[in-house]
Design a protein around this motif. Structure first.
Motif, mmCIF file in Angstrom:
data_model
loop_
_atom_site.group_PDB
_atom_site.id
_atom_site.type_symbol
_atom_site.label_atom_id
_atom_site.label_comp_id
_atom_site.label_asym_id
_atom_site.label_seq_id
_atom_site.Cartn_x
_atom_site.Cartn_y
_atom_site.Cartn_z
ATOM 1 N N SER A 1 -10.103 -4.240 -4.001
ATOM 2 C CA SER A 1 -9.035 -3.389 -3.466
ATOM 3 C C SER A 1 -9.487 -2.678 -2.198
ATOM 4 O O SER A 1 -8.675 -2.390 -1.318
ATOM 5 C CB SER A 1 -8.585 -2.374 -4.524
ATOM 6 O OG SER A 1 -9.564 -1.375 -4.741
ATOM 7 N N ASN B 1 -9.202 -5.235 0.548
ATOM 8 C CA ASN B 1 -7.790 -5.480 0.858
ATOM 9 C C ASN B 1 -7.065 -4.221 1.324
ATOM 10 O O ASN B 1 -5.855 -4.261 1.554
ATOM 11 C CB ASN B 1 -7.079 -6.053 -0.370
ATOM 12 C CG ASN B 1 -7.644 -7.391 -0.796
ATOM 13 O OD1 ASN B 1 -8.086 -8.171 0.038
ATOM 14 N ND2 ASN B 1 -7.656 -7.657 -2.100
ATOM 15 N N ASP C 1 -6.283 -1.546 -0.356
ATOM 16 C CA ASP C 1 -5.238 -1.263 -1.328
ATOM 17 C C ASP C 1 -5.769 -0.374 -2.450
ATOM 18 O O ASP C 1 -5.310 -0.432 -3.584
ATOM 19 C CB ASP C 1 -4.719 -2.592 -1.911
ATOM 20 C CG ASP C 1 -3.473 -2.385 -2.760
ATOM 21 O OD1 ASP C 1 -2.692 -1.463 -2.458
ATOM 22 O OD2 ASP C 1 -3.297 -3.136 -3.743
ATOM 23 N N SER D 1 -3.563 1.998 -4.871
ATOM 24 C CA SER D 1 -2.831 1.497 -6.041
ATOM 25 C C SER D 1 -3.758 1.033 -7.154
ATOM 26 O O SER D 1 -3.302 0.497 -8.166
ATOM 27 C CB SER D 1 -1.924 0.336 -5.628
ATOM 28 O OG SER D 1 -2.688 -0.755 -5.148
#
Length: 269
Positions: A155, A158, A160, A163
């Motif tokens: 994550s 990426n 991200d 989340s």
């Protein structure tokens, strides 16, 4: 690093440095902060920073936080005094400005940030940064991580992380480090490690830090040799399990602190 409590101790430290490096060497004297030291490890994708539970390292060699500094004689997590009020101060004063600075400088960084923090007069002061997990903090934080570390790392790649859940157990984890005689200075190597590593139960871990196999015999090769980690619903239970594990493997001249996890009860105001 020398943590000195008087001018006499500071002069002694400078004499030791002079004996080691000669009459001309650079050094830095700083104000001594007094209080409880805690380790906060953050994970960032460059936009979001998420924190693991606070851990506390025992850096000095001897019981009662005396003797020379080491790479760490043990650690535990969570740290009860590091409540939401203190965490909020750390976030406002240290964590958020760090992430802001990374963004302002246009510095693309994705990974771990180690915040070494001292609580002095109820206020957090940053002692150091590292861009890695701490040791021995990693040995108590990773066993309690309930999220998948691979997912967290992906994550970050990426971008991200916002989340991604970074959840940890509410149990206590205690790590006791066995070191060789003479550590953190000169120490022997090649000592035979006796005993048999038993089949570990759930909530027990033994990490090999300074060992090697030599013709089928387990031997020491470092100053910090073995880490014994126990998990418990209470701090006392985790302490007891880690020290019981210490009995399973041994070597000549071994040393370990007998007071890991037993610091004074610091409270926030």
């Amino acid at each position: 690093v020398y943590v000195c409590s008087s001018i006499t101790e500071a002069n002694k430290a400078l004499e030791e440095l002079e004996n080691k490096y000669g009459s001309s060497f650079p050094f830095l004297l700083e104000q001594k902060l007094q209080g409880e030291e805690i380790s906060i490890i953050g994970i960032t994708d460059g936009e979001t920073m998420k924190l693991l539970p606070a851990a506390q390292d025992h850096k000095q060699l001897l019981e009662g936080d005396k003797g020379p500094n080491t790479g760490g004689m043990g650690a535990f997590t969570p740290v009860d005094f590091c409540d939401e009020k203190i965490l909020s101060r750390i976030k406002d004063r240290i964590v958020d400005p760090t992430l802001y600075g990374i963004k302002q400088e246009g510095f693309t960084y994705k990974g771990f940030v180690f915040f070494g923090i001292m609580m002095d007069m109820n206020e957090p002061y940053l002692l150091e940064y590292n861009v890695r997990f701490g040791d021995p903090e990693a040995e108590v934080l990773l066993p309690g991580l309930e999220a998948d570390l691979v997912d967290i790392i992906l994550s970050c790649f990426n971008q991200d992380l916002g989340s991604c859940a970074v959840n940890s157990s509410t149990d206590y984890f205690v790590d006791v480090v066995k070191v060789s005689k003479g550590y953190p200075n000169k120490y022997p190597k090649g000592l035979k490690i006796a005993g048999q590593q038993k089949t570990l139960k759930k909530g027990e871990w033994i990490f090999h830090a300074g060992t090697k196999m030599n013709a089928g015999v387990l031997e020491t090769i470092g100053g910090r040799v073995l880490n014994f980690v126990g998990q418990g619903k209470t701090l006392e239970e985790a302490i007891s399990r880690s020290y019981e594990l210490c009995k399973t493997l041994s070597f000549d001249g071994e040393f370990y602190r007998k007071d890991i996890g037993r610091r004074s009860n610091f409270k926030s105001n």
